[in-house]
Design a protein around this motif. Structure first.
Motif, PDB file in Angstrom:
ATOM      1  N   PHE A  24       7.541 -20.196  -1.866  1.00  0.00           N
ATOM      2  CA  PHE A  24       7.240 -20.854  -3.135  1.00  0.00           C
ATOM      3  C   PHE A  24       5.732 -21.033  -3.307  1.00  0.00           C
ATOM      4  N   ALA A  25       5.056 -21.455  -2.245  1.00  0.00           N
ATOM      5  CA  ALA A  25       3.608 -21.693  -2.323  1.00  0.00           C
ATOM      6  C   ALA A  25       2.845 -20.430  -2.703  1.00  0.00           C
ATOM      7  N   VAL A  26       3.283 -19.282  -2.240  1.00  0.00           N
ATOM      8  CA  VAL A  26       2.580 -18.028  -2.552  1.00  0.00           C
ATOM      9  C   VAL A  26       3.088 -17.440  -3.873  1.00  0.00           C
ATOM     10  N   LEU A  27       4.401 -17.236  -3.974  1.00  0.00           N
ATOM     11  CA  LEU A  27       4.961 -16.562  -5.148  1.00  0.00           C
ATOM     12  C   LEU A  27       4.832 -17.350  -6.443  1.00  0.00           C
ATOM     13  N   ASN A  43       4.157  -1.998   8.913  1.00  0.00           N
ATOM     14  CA  ASN A  43       5.384  -1.234   8.684  1.00  0.00           C
ATOM     15  C   ASN A  43       5.046   0.196   8.246  1.00  0.00           C
ATOM     16  N   LYS A  44       5.543   1.174   8.978  1.00  0.00           N
ATOM     17  CA  LYS A  44       5.315   2.591   8.661  1.00  0.00           C
ATOM     18  C   LYS A  44       6.609   3.288   8.235  1.00  0.00           C
ATOM     19  N   THR A  45       7.703   2.541   8.152  1.00  0.00           N
ATOM     20  CA  THR A  45       8.995   3.095   7.779  1.00  0.00           C
ATOM     21  C   THR A  45       8.991   3.489   6.307  1.00  0.00           C
ATOM     22  N   GLU A  46       9.661   4.588   5.978  1.00  0.00           N
ATOM     23  CA  GLU A  46       9.761   5.009   4.583  1.00  0.00           C
ATOM     24  C   GLU A  46      10.774   4.147   3.848  1.00  0.00           C
ATOM     25  N   GLY A  47      10.423   3.755   2.639  1.00  0.00           N
ATOM     26  CA  GLY A  47      11.324   2.937   1.847  1.00  0.00           C
ATOM     27  C   GLY A  47      10.638   2.309   0.660  1.00  0.00           C
ATOM     28  N   VAL A  48      11.251   1.241   0.158  1.00  0.00           N
ATOM     29  CA  VAL A  48      10.809   0.576  -1.055  1.00  0.00           C
ATOM     30  C   VAL A  48      10.545  -0.898  -0.783  1.00  0.00           C
ATOM     31  N   TYR A  49       9.445  -1.396  -1.330  1.00  0.00           N
ATOM     32  CA  TYR A  49       9.105  -2.816  -1.246  1.00  0.00           C
ATOM     33  C   TYR A  49       9.505  -3.471  -2.562  1.00  0.00           C
ATOM     34  N   LYS A  50      10.257  -4.582  -2.453  1.00  0.00           N
ATOM     35  CA  LYS A  50      10.767  -5.281  -3.628  1.00  0.00           C
ATOM     36  C   LYS A  50      10.243  -6.709  -3.671  1.00  0.00           C
ATOM     37  N   CYS A  51      10.283  -7.291  -4.859  1.00  0.00           N
ATOM     38  CA  CYS A  51       9.879  -8.682  -5.037  1.00  0.00           C
ATOM     39  C   CYS A  51      10.869  -9.583  -4.314  1.00  0.00           C
ATOM     40  N   ARG A  52      10.369 -10.450  -3.456  1.00  0.00           N
ATOM     41  CA  ARG A  52      11.234 -11.374  -2.710  1.00  0.00           C
ATOM     42  C   ARG A  52      11.930 -12.359  -3.648  1.00  0.00           C
ATOM     43  N   ALA A  53      11.311 -12.679  -4.775  1.00  0.00           N
ATOM     44  CA  ALA A  53      11.894 -13.657  -5.689  1.00  0.00           C
ATOM     45  C   ALA A  53      13.017 -13.073  -6.541  1.00  0.00           C
ATOM     46  N   ASP A 104       7.323 -12.834 -12.973  1.00  0.00           N
ATOM     47  CA  ASP A 104       6.014 -13.494 -13.078  1.00  0.00           C
ATOM     48  C   ASP A 104       5.546 -14.127 -11.769  1.00  0.00           C
ATOM     49  N   SER A 105       6.049 -13.660 -10.633  1.00  0.00           N
ATOM     50  CA  SER A 105       5.613 -14.188  -9.340  1.00  0.00           C
ATOM     51  C   SER A 105       4.263 -13.587  -8.938  1.00  0.00           C
ATOM     52  N   HIS A 106       3.421 -14.421  -8.351  1.00  0.00           N
ATOM     53  CA  HIS A 106       2.151 -13.965  -7.788  1.00  0.00           C
ATOM     54  C   HIS A 106       2.427 -13.076  -6.578  1.00  0.00           C
ATOM     55  N   LEU A 107       1.738 -11.938  -6.504  1.00  0.00           N
ATOM     56  CA  LEU A 107       1.901 -11.011  -5.385  1.00  0.00           C
ATOM     57  C   LEU A 107       0.634 -10.871  -4.558  1.00  0.00           C
ATOM     58  N   CYS A 125      -3.767  -5.384  -2.690  1.00  0.00           N
ATOM     59  CA  CYS A 125      -3.708  -6.220  -1.489  1.00  0.00           C
ATOM     60  C   CYS A 125      -2.611  -7.255  -1.732  1.00  0.00           C
ATOM     61  N   ILE A 126      -1.439  -7.047  -1.105  1.00  0.00           N
ATOM     62  CA  ILE A 126      -0.234  -7.803  -1.436  1.00  0.00           C
ATOM     63  C   ILE A 126       0.226  -8.641  -0.249  1.00  0.00           C
ATOM     64  N   ASN A 127       0.584  -9.876  -0.501  1.00  0.00           N
ATOM     65  CA  ASN A 127       1.103 -10.762   0.538  1.00  0.00           C
ATOM     66  C   ASN A 127       2.468 -10.269   1.010  1.00  0.00           C
ATOM     67  N   SER A 128       2.648 -10.123   2.323  1.00  0.00           N
ATOM     68  CA  SER A 128       3.948  -9.721   2.875  1.00  0.00           C
ATOM     69  C   SER A 128       5.062 -10.669   2.462  1.00  0.00           C
ATOM     70  N   ILE A 129       4.757 -11.954   2.404  1.00  0.00           N
ATOM     71  CA  ILE A 129       5.768 -12.960   2.097  1.00  0.00           C
ATOM     72  C   ILE A 129       6.354 -12.771   0.697  1.00  0.00           C
ATOM     73  N   CYS A 130       5.668 -12.017  -0.154  1.00  0.00           N
ATOM     74  CA  CYS A 130       6.129 -11.750  -1.503  1.00  0.00           C
ATOM     75  C   CYS A 130       7.103 -10.582  -1.575  1.00  0.00           C
ATOM     76  N   LEU A 131       7.252  -9.878  -0.464  1.00  0.00           N
ATOM     77  CA  LEU A 131       7.998  -8.628  -0.464  1.00  0.00           C
ATOM     78  C   LEU A 131       9.216  -8.660   0.460  1.00  0.00           C
ATOM     79  N   THR A 132      10.226  -7.899   0.081  1.00  0.00           N
ATOM     80  CA  THR A 132      11.294  -7.517   0.992  1.00  0.00           C
ATOM     81  C   THR A 132      11.184  -6.007   1.124  1.00  0.00           C
TER      82      THR A 132
END
Length: 137
Positions: A24-27, A43-53, A104-107, A125-132
């Motif tokens: 909550f504090a970041v997003l 993380n070097k795995t191939e895939g997709v990063y999504k919004c945690r919120a 509208d979450s901060h990334l 430059c994206i916060n990890s905590i914002c991503l899944t």
């Protein structure tokens, strides 16, 4: 880049019920995680990063690079309309804040023209905590 417009996020939730206090504090409050601590930094795995919120697709591993800045870095979002931008003068200098277009979450922030060896000459430059992360199947 499109200009951020407040209130355009389509996903609305009771964010305090959905996110833990750190998320909550970041997003939702625009905070940042400490550098070199995030789960997706190396993380070097191939895939997709999504919004945690809200689970919106934001970035792909094919656009991720190691910028040595302490946060996961990307040179382009998954789609041009997946993120929005807002001018940020909070540290006494102009930066461009990156937000999820869906909720509208901060990334994090995007930096341009700094000579990055990327196709776009940009560093998101994206916060990890914002991503899944969803590995490629």
């Amino acid at each position: 880049m499109s200009e951020f417009k407040p209130g355009v996020g389509k996903v609305v939730k009771d964010w305090r019920e959905v996110l833990n206090p750190q998320e909550f504090a970041v997003l939702r409050e625009g905070g940042t995680e400490r550098p070199f601590t995030g789960e997706h930094l190396d993380n070097k795995t191939e895939g997709v990063y999504k919004c945690r919120a809200c689970d919106a697709e934001l970035f792909r591993s094919t656009e991720k690079f190691d910028s040595h800045c302490g946060w996961p870095s990307f040179f382009d979002p998954a789609a041009s309309d997946s993120v929005r931008y807002l001018e940020d003068y909070s540290l006494g200098m102009k930066r461009i804040e990156v937000r999820c277009a869906a909720c509208d979450s901060h990334l994090g922030h995007v930096f341009e023209g700094e000579g990055y060896d990327t196709p776009t000459d940009q560093r998101y430059c994206i916060n990890s905590i914002c991503l899944t992360f969803e590995p490629q199947k």
